[in-house]
Design an enzyme around this catalytic site. Structure first.
Site: not given
Length: 708
Positions: A155, A311
């Site tokens: 991320e 995710e």
């Protein structure tokens, strides 16, 4: 010249798994993890994402013993590894040795370590250490059979999307010198530094947009956002190149963050072998399925085809004010909605719910309650579903409508000192996307300068900033026969945030056939009446027709009698302008009219509350039917279709139980025709064309150009 062929993820069928963090648990739990993964149908696990401190306990000293055992165990159990470089969480010893690597915020405060993502993207010490651990991992596991994909970092831009320290300032200046060909006069012109006496005489005078006494320069802000995205991209590419050199046949990815404003993903996507995304539905959203569809369509558009959901959550999150679990059946509906919109991989954060740490209340595939839980039963059922849907992998979208999405325009629209500071880019886009989603109309997202030839209709909500190339491309699409719809405050500034003079909407005046000389933005909660009975909010403007015709007018307030929505013939096409933000019913009505005029039809007719999405392969169409409303429904399908989740022939219709899902395979016997309400059967049209908007392979499949 050598042509690089993107590696393909070798996991068969739809990938299914989670972040796996066995270091949080004693080793006796690992064997149970393997047994449960097999029971759930898991075939891939992301490992090592936050393990830097364990892999390198002190500088230059490595301990791979735990990772060796984890990878061996996964391989022995037939589970592929998505092996991560752990560079999102530098160890405490690193920050103590190199305190200058910690990030500085815009107020000048240096942040402490003690969580994750605490690093300066421009720090030479961080880059050197990150590449060292990445290189060691690549060398260690280049020949190990478990890794099927490399997962770079985690991320990017999540917690640290910018650092304002002196090292970052120097890197920013270097980036600017490249951007402006070492021409300081060109930068002064682009930044409009004659205003407020900001003229620069030396490159070293330039700083990041730190906290100051008054408002920031928007052009400085814009270049800063570009720089921050590029600086993080350079870190990704450096790590990627190391692992690609060691294992050229293994695809490489990093996980995007849905619709974040941190990074320009149009620049990032071509650098990934597999476009991957993290998506977390907001529990405060009354209809999270709309945002799931929007973000999934955006990822499919970035990938140019199938993508990987790296995710999402099985239930409650841990970072909302109130973290509510998912409703009955929502876990399955959410996951299969992502598949419907192009995901060829479904994964969760995380495998086993943590008993300690900052995310201990974040749900997982194996919850605190263990396998005697609804979440576990849903996880196992989903694994069975995904195994059954293996043949769907590699199929593509069928959109004839595109919506422009541009991160630079988003940044600029939300800079300070706009005519209306209430404008939010994502909210504007969603308000235009939602009526199409409800109608079952497939949507791609595109850059303003993308190839628009596959589309009948292009929507342009909130494209405040656009360069000449993008504006000309949209006009040419219309001139060739396309239908263009442009929203208010679009085309107002160029790529340097300079206002396009001569009247609004700037770059789009000619194609739209209108001119406005003054904006009249509305106060929060204020509305303006429209002819036809609707209302507008956020915006109005003094609009004059310059070839267009008025479709809707303001009927009260200072703009009474002034056009609020217009339609213009431009070349062989049609261009519409919305000079306000219509209420949902009015906007839906208008877009329905536009779609009908453009010849755009839904993927398939279905009752209200049932989402319908079509994926296409050379031999079959896959029709996903998802009952979000929970009322149950019967949907007509092809006579020779098969419902994949049950394996049963449909015999012309599918009955959905409340809250349930069906995936129907319809063989492609030539070109199929579908008519929706309001479409004449005497004037049939070709089936929707398969589109890959960005031209970037996702790496999950070997795409064959020209398949339709």
């Amino acid at each position: 010249m050598t042509v690089f062929t993107r590696p393909v993820l070798s996991v068969p069928g739809i990938a299914y798994g989670a972040d796996y963090n066995p270091e949080q648990w004693p080793e006796e739990v690992w064997a149970e993890d393997m047994r449960l993964m097999r029971e759930a149908g898991v075939n891939i696990a992301s490992v090592g994402i936050f393990s830097w401190a364990l892999l390198e306990p002190s500088e230059g000293v490595y301990d791979f013993s735990r990772m060796d055992r984890i990878l061996d165990l996964l391989h022995e159990n037939g589970i592929a590894a998505d092996l991560a470089t752990p560079t999102a969480a530098p160890p405490a010893w690193f920050h103590r040795a190199y305190p200058e690597s910690l990030p500085v915020d815009k107020e000048g405060r240096r942040l402490s370590y003690g969580s994750r993502q605490t690093y300066c993207p421009s720090s030479p010490a961080y880059r050197e250490a990150a590449l060292r651990i990445t290189g060691a991992l690549a060398e260690r596991y280049a020949d190990h059979p478990a890794p099927a994909m490399w997962h770079i970092h985690n991320e990017y831009g999540c917690h640290t999307k910018a650092c304002y320290c002196d090292t970052s300032a120097a890197s920013f200046r270097t980036w600017l010198r490249t951007m402006y060909a070492d021409d300081l006069a060109a930068l002064n012109d682009a930044w409009g530094t004659a205003f407020w006496g900001q003229w620069y005489y030396d490159w070293d005078e330039i700083l990041p947009p730190r906290a100051t006494a008054a408002g920031p320069n928007p052009a400085n802000l814009l270049d800063w956002r570009r720089f921050c995205s590029d600086e993080l991209l350079s870190l990704y590419k450096a790590e990627r190149d190391l692992v690609r050199e060691a294992t050229p046949a293994t695809p490489v990815t990093t996980n995007f963050m849905a619709i974040t404003d941190a990074l320009d993903y149009w620049r990032w996507a071509p650098e990934l072998d597999v476009v991957a995304n993290d998506h977390y539905a907001m529990s405060t959203d009354p209809e999270p399925e709309i945002e799931i569809a929007l973000s999934s369509d955006l990822m499919r558009s970035l990938a140019g085809g199938p993508w990987f959901l790296m995710e999402h959550s099985t239930g409650a999150l841990n970072w909302h004010t109130v973290n509510r679990p998912k409703k009955q059946g929502e876990l399955r509906r959410n996951a299969l909605a992502h598949v419907a919109h192009g995901a060829d991989g479904i994964a969760y954060f995380q495998w086993r719910q943590s008993k300690a740490g900052a995310e201990q209340w974040h749900s997982a595939m194996v919850p605190h309650a263990g396998t005697d839980s609804q979440i576990w039963r849903d996880v196992v059922r989903l694994g069975t579903d995904l195994g059954t849907l293996a043949e769907v992998r590699g199929s593509t979208g069928t959109a004839e409508v595109a919506i422009t999405w541009d991160w630079k325009a988003r940044w600029a629209l939300e800079f300070p000192a706009q005519p209306n500071s209430e404008l939010r880019y994502v909210d504007l886009v969603r308000s235009w996307y939602e009526p199409l989603w409800r109608a079952g109309v497939a949507v791609d997202f595109v850059r303003p300068d993308a190839n628009l030839s596959p589309y009948r209709l292009v929507l342009v909500p909130g494209l405040y900033l656009v360069d000449d190339e993008g504006a000309a491309n949209l006009a040419a699409f219309t001139e060739r026969g396309g239908t263009l719809v442009v929203g208010f405050h679009s085309g107002a500034v160029d790529e340097n945030c300079h206002v396009r003079l001569g009247g609004y909407p700037g770059a789009f005046r000619e194609v739209l056939g209108v001119r406005s000389d003054e904006y009249f933005p509305l106060q929060p909660g204020e509305t303006i009446a429209l002819s036809g009975g609707g209302t507008g909010s956020l915006w109005s403007e003094r609009l004059r027709l310059a070839g267009a015709e008025a479709v809707t007018e303001y009927t009260d307030g200072p703009m009474r009698g002034v056009p609020a929505a217009t339609r213009n013939t431009y070349g062989d096409g049609t261009a519409w302008y919305l000079a306000t933000h219509p209420d949902p019913a009015t906007l839906t009505s208008l877009l329905t009219t536009v779609c009908t005029e453009a010849g755009v039809e839904p993927a398939h007719s279905a009752p209200e509350g049932v989402e319908v999405v079509r994926r296409r392969s050379p031999s079959a169409d896959y029709l996903f039917l998802i009952d979000h409303a929970g009322h149950g429904a019967e949907v007509t399908v092809a006579e020779d279709a098969v419902e994949l989740l049950t394996g049963e022939a449909t015999l012309g219709s599918v009955v959905l139980a409340p809250g349930e899902i069906a995936v129907v395979r319809e063989p492609r016997h030539g070109v199929r025709m579908y008519a929706s309400s309001g479409t004449s059967a005497r004037n049939p049209r070709p089936a929707p064309r398969t589109t890959t908007p960005s031209g970037v392979s996702s790496g999950l499949v070997d795409h064959t150009p020209g398949v339709s």
